[in-house]
Design an enzyme around this catalytic site. Structure first.
Site, short mmCIF file in Angstrom:
data_model
loop_
_atom_site.label_atom_id
_atom_site.label_comp_id
_atom_site.label_asym_id
_atom_site.label_seq_id
_atom_site.Cartn_x
_atom_site.Cartn_y
_atom_site.Cartn_z
N CYS A 2 -15.70 -2.75 3.91
CA CYS A 2 -16.43 -3.38 5.02
C CYS A 2 -16.05 -4.85 5.16
CB CYS A 2 -17.92 -3.29 4.77
SG CYS A 2 -18.50 -1.62 4.52
N ARG A 27 -8.29 -4.31 5.81
CA ARG A 27 -9.07 -3.92 4.64
C ARG A 27 -9.46 -2.46 4.67
NH1 ARG A 27 -12.04 -8.65 2.35
NH2 ARG A 27 -13.58 -7.14 1.71
N TRP A 75 -16.74 0.67 6.25
CA TRP A 75 -16.06 1.71 5.47
C TRP A 75 -17.19 2.52 4.85
CZ3 TRP A 75 -15.34 2.83 0.08
CH2 TRP A 75 -14.26 3.69 -0.19
N ASN A 99 -22.31 -5.87 3.70
CA ASN A 99 -21.30 -5.27 2.81
C ASN A 99 -21.96 -5.03 1.46
OD1 ASN A 99 -19.44 -5.70 4.77
ND2 ASN A 99 -18.28 -7.27 3.67
N GLY A 100 -21.56 -3.96 0.78
CA GLY A 100 -22.11 -3.68 -0.55
C GLY A 100 -22.98 -2.44 -0.52
N GLU A 490 3.70 4.01 -9.93
CA GLU A 490 3.48 3.19 -8.74
C GLU A 490 4.22 3.79 -7.54
OE1 GLU A 490 1.51 1.05 -7.81
OE2 GLU A 490 2.44 0.02 -6.14
N LYS A 494 2.42 4.96 -4.15
CA LYS A 494 2.79 4.47 -2.82
C LYS A 494 3.02 5.65 -1.89
CE LYS A 494 1.88 1.23 -2.80
NZ LYS A 494 1.37 0.38 -3.82
N GLU A 497 -0.33 7.41 -1.03
CA GLU A 497 -1.22 6.56 -0.23
C GLU A 497 -0.85 6.57 1.26
OE1 GLU A 497 -2.76 2.58 -2.47
OE2 GLU A 497 -0.61 2.75 -2.28
N HIS A 513 7.08 19.71 -21.26
CA HIS A 513 5.78 20.12 -21.81
C HIS A 513 4.83 20.56 -20.70
CE1 HIS A 513 7.05 18.79 -25.71
NE2 HIS A 513 7.35 17.60 -25.23
N LYS A 612 -8.45 -1.92 1.48
CA LYS A 612 -7.63 -2.90 0.77
C LYS A 612 -8.34 -3.45 -0.46
CE LYS A 612 -4.13 -5.65 0.32
NZ LYS A 612 -2.94 -4.95 -0.21
#
Ligand code: G6P
Length: 617
Positions: A2, A27, A75, A99-100, A490, A494, A497, A513, A612
Site C-alpha cells: 500500500c 510498489r 495491496w 498502510n499496515g 535468484e 526472477k 516473479e 538425488h 516492492k
C-alpha cells in the site's frame, strides 16, 4: 504494498496526489483512491480497482478539486480488491487512508457496530474512520480525535486523516509502517515513501513510531510519544533527499526493470565510491565504530527476505572463505519466530533494499532486545534507502547507493548489495590480519567490476535472441554450485516473479538425488559455469541432464570447456575471478527473465500479486 500520499496546498492538490500515486505504482497494488475536502463540510471521493490510470479516467468523468486531500494505492490484506474495499474509507465527515494491519479490528468493528456505525467494506482500515468520527463528537480538535482513536489500535499503521470540517489540515500517524512529511514551498505533504513526493519537494521529515503530525499549508507540527505515554510537541530534523529526479523516469527503456539492469555498472561504481583505498577497503568509510565492531565479531547472522536473502547466501561463501568468520543466513520471517542461538560476539547483519520490510525489521528489533545479554554485539544494516527504519535502528549502516529501484523485481539493488557485502567481507578480513596480497588483488578487481558489468549488460541482444525458446515452457530448472548456487536461486526467482514460469534452483550436485527425475525434453535447464574449482564436477552434472534429453542453456566462462552443440546453448559471460563471478553472472539471468517475460507479454514492472516493499508480516 500500500502507498499513501496526502497534501495540503495553496491550489488544487489533486494533480500532486495523482502524481504521487503514479510514483508509488512500482510498489505493487490492486486498487487506488483519493478523497479531497471540496468545500468546508463537503468531502469528495473516487476509488477504482486496478491501475492509477483507471482512477485517472474516473476523475476525468467526474472531477474532484480541493486544497486538502489524501490518496492511496492498496495491496489487499483484509478483503478482496474491490471498489468498496479500496481506500480512502469514510465515516461521515472523516476520510482515512491506512498502510499496515490493525490486529484488533474485529473487536473494534463489533464495538462500533453496537454503537450504530455501518460498515461498507471488509477492511481492517474502516474501523479507524469510524473511531475518528466517534471521537470527534467528544474532542476539541481533529488531532485529539485521531490521538484517541489510535490509542485504541493494536498492530501497525501509517495513517492519513482528513475532516470536512477542518479543511486546512491532514493528520498523519505512524506506528510500525513508514511515513514521511514532505516540506515544500507551496504546501506540506505526507507520503509512505519520499519517492511519491519528489515532484514537489526534496525535504523530508522521517516520522518515528508513535508520532502524530498535523500537516497544513505552511508546515507541520509533530507530536511525539514519550515513554510514559504522554505527548508533546517535538522537533524532528528536516533531511534533504539526494536524488537525480531523472533517475525516476524510464528514459529510453521499455520498462524500469530493463533500465535498472542497464544501470548496474554505474550503480555498482557508486556502491564502491569512496570505499576503496589503493590495496584495501577503507573500513572508516563503513562508519566510526565499524573497525571495533568488526574486530569483535566472532560470527555473523545475516537476516533478509526475497532477493536480499539470496545476496546474504552469497555473502556466506565469501565471509567464511575470505574472512574465516562463521556465517549463518536466514529468512527473516523464520529467524524472528524461532529460538536462535546467537553465541557471544554475533554481528546481526540485516540486508534490505527498502529498509522497511516488516519481517527484517522485526528480526532486527528482536536481536537488539537481546544485545544487552552479551550475545549480539551490534547490528549492521546493508540498505539502499537512507533514513529508512532499518538504517535508523541499526548501530551501523552501509548504504548500497543503487538509486531508486522502481521495478518490483529487484536487479541493481541486488548487485549493489553483493558489492557492499564484499566490502564488509574484506573489512572483516583486514581486521583479522588476512593475507594482504589477496585483499589487494580483490580490491583491484572490485575497481574493474563496473567495466565487467558493462560487458555483461552488453549480452542483452544475444539473450533477447534466445529468450523466445524458454518462453513457451511451463517449468525450468536452474543449476549452480558454490557461490553460484544462490545466483541460480535468484535467476529462478526472477523468472517466476515476472514471467510466471515455474522455476526451481538446485545445487548441481543435488540433481541426482531427486530432480533428475523431472528431466526430459520439456524441462529446460539453465546452468552457471564460471571458472572455479568445481567446474569439472558441474560439467559432469550437465552431461547427466543431456543424457536424459534435457535442453541446456549454459552461462559459461569462455575457458570453462562447456561446448555448444545439439541441445546445448552456450552464452559466454565475461571472464572474471570466481569471487566476483556471482555478481557478474547475475546480469545475464536478469536479462533472460526480462526477455522471457516480455515474450509472454506479462506486466514486467508490476508482476501480479507482488509488491516492492512488504511492510506487513
Ligand atoms: C519483496 C520484493 C522483493 C524483495 C523483498 C525484500 O518481496 O518484491 O524484490 O527482494 O521484498 O525486500 P527488501 O526491501 O527487504 O530487500
Amino acid at each position: 504494498m500500500c502507498g499513501i500520499v496526502a497534501a495540503v496546498g495553496t491550489d488544487n492538490v489533486l494533480p500532486i496526489l495523482m502524481e504521487g500515486l503514479k510514483r508509488l505504482e512500482y510498489r505493487g497494488y490492486d486498487s487506488a483512491g483519493v478523497a479531497l475536502v471540496q468545500a468546508p463540510g463537503r468531502l469528495g471521493r473516487a476509488r477504482e480497482v486496478g491501475k492509477v490510470a483507471a482512477l485517472e479516467q474516473a476523475l476525468v468523468a467526474a472531477p474532484l478539486t480541493g486544497m486538502t486531500g489524501i490518496a492511496h494505492t492498496r495491496w489487499a490484506t483484509h478483503g478482496k480488491p474491490s471498489q468498496d474495499n479500496a481506500h480512502p474509507h469514510m465515516s461521515g465527515r472523516v476520510a482515512v487512508v491506512h498502510n499496515g494491519i490493525i490486529e484488533n479490528h474485529l473487536a473494534l468493528r463489533a464495538e462500533l457496530m453496537a454503537d450504530g456505525f455501518v460498515f461498507t467494506s471488509e477492511t481492517d482500515t474502516e474501523v479507524m474512520a469510524h473511531l475518528v468520527e466517534r471521537e470527534l463528537q467528544r474532542s476539541d480538535s481533529l488531532l485529539q480525535a485521531v490521538e484517541r482513536a489510535v490509542a485504541r489500535l493494536e498492530g501497525a499503521y501509517a495513517l492519513g486523516v482528513i475532516d470536512a470540517e477542518a479543511p486546512d489540515r491532514v493528520i498523519g500517524a505512524r506506528q510500525g509502517s513508514p511515513l514521511v512529511v514532505g516540506v515544500g514551498d507551496h504546501g506540506c505533504y505526507l507520503g509512505s515513501d519520499p519517492l511519491a513526493l519528489l515532484s514537489v519537494t526534496d525535504r523530508f521529515i522521517y516520522l518515528e513510531d508513535g508520532d502524530l503530525v498535523v500537516v497544513n499549508q505552511g508546515g507541520c507540527t509533530v507530536h511525539g510519544l514519550a515513554p510514559d505515554g504522554t505527548r508533546q510537541e517535538v522537533v524532528r530534523e528536516v533531511m534533504r533527499f539526494e536524488h537525480d529526479d531523472l533517475a525516476v523516469g524510464k528514459g529510453e527503456f521499455a520498462h524500469y526493470m530493463l533500465k535498472e539492469i542497464h544501470e548496474q555498472p554505474v550503480a555498482v561504481a557508486n556502491a564502491l565510491e569512496g570505499r576503496l583505498g589503493a590495496d584495501r577497503v577503507l573500513i572508516e568509510a563503513l562508519g566510526p565504530q565499524a573497525r571495533e565492531l568488526l574486530a569483535d565479531t566472532r560470527q555473523v547472522h545475516i537476516v533478509a527476505c526475497g532477493t536480499s536473502y539470496h545476496a546474504g547466501l552469497v555473502a556466506r561463501y565469501w565471509i567464511e572463505e575470505l574472512a574465516g568468520v562463521p556465517c549463518q543466513v536466514e529468512i527473516a520471517s523464520e529467524y524472528r519466530y524461532r529460538q536462535v542461538v546467537a553465541p557471544p560476539g554475533t554481528l546481526f547483519l540485516a540486508l534490505s533494499q527498502s529498509g522497511e520490510t516488516a519481517d527484517t525489521l522485526a528480526a532486527l528489533r528482536h536481536a537488539r532486545r537481546r544485545q544487552g545479554d552479551d550475545a549480539y554485539i551490534g547490528s549492521l544494516a546493508v540498505c539502499n534507502v537512507p533514513g529508512s527504519s532499518l538504517v535508523r535502528e541499526s548501530d551501523l549502516s552501509l548504504m548500497t547507493h543503487a538509486g531508486p529501484e522502481i521495478g518490483v523485481a529487484s536487479t541493481k539493488a541486488f548487485t549493489t548489495q553483493l558489492t557492499a557485502l564484499m566490502l564488509v567481507t574484506l573489512a572483516l578480513r583486514q581486521v583479522r590480519g588476512g593475507d594482504p596480497e589477496l585483499t589487494a588483488r580483490l580490491v583491484h578487481r572490485l575497481r574493474y567490476l563496473p567495466t565487467l558489468l558493462g560487458d555483461a549488460v552488453a549480452l542483452d541482444e544475444e539473450i533477447r535472441g534466445i529468450a523466445d525458446g524458454l518462453a513457451s515452457h511451463r517449468h525450468a530448472l536452474f543449476l549452480g554450485r558454490g557461490s553460484q548456487m544462490p545466483i541460480a536461486m535468484e535467476g529462478a526467482l526472477k523468472l517466476k516473479e515476472i514471467s510466471y514460469i515455474h522455476a526451481e534452483a538446485y545445487a548441481a550436485g543435488e540433481l541426482k538425488h531427486g530432480p533428475l527425475a523431472l528431466i526430459d525434453e520439456t524441462m529446460p535447464v539453465v546452468a552457471l559455469a564460471p571458472m572455479d574449482d568445481v567446474r569439472e564436477k558441474l560439467n559432469s552434472n550437465l552431461q547427466e541432464v543431456r543424457a536424459r534429453g534435457g535442453e541446456l542453456l549454459v552461462f559459461a566462462d569462455p575457458e570453462s570447456g562447456v561446448v555448444a552443440g545439439e541441445g546445448v546453448t552456450v552464452v559466454n559471460v565475461p571472464a572474471c575471478c570466481h569471487y566476483l563471478a556471482p555478481i557478474v553472472y547475475t546480469v545475464p539471468l536478469q536479462l533472460l527473465a526480462y526477455y522471457v517475460a516480455v515474450a509472454r507479454d506479462t506486466d514486467v514492472d508490476q508482476p501480479r500479486n507482488l509488491a516492492k516493499s512488504v511492510t506487513v508480516e
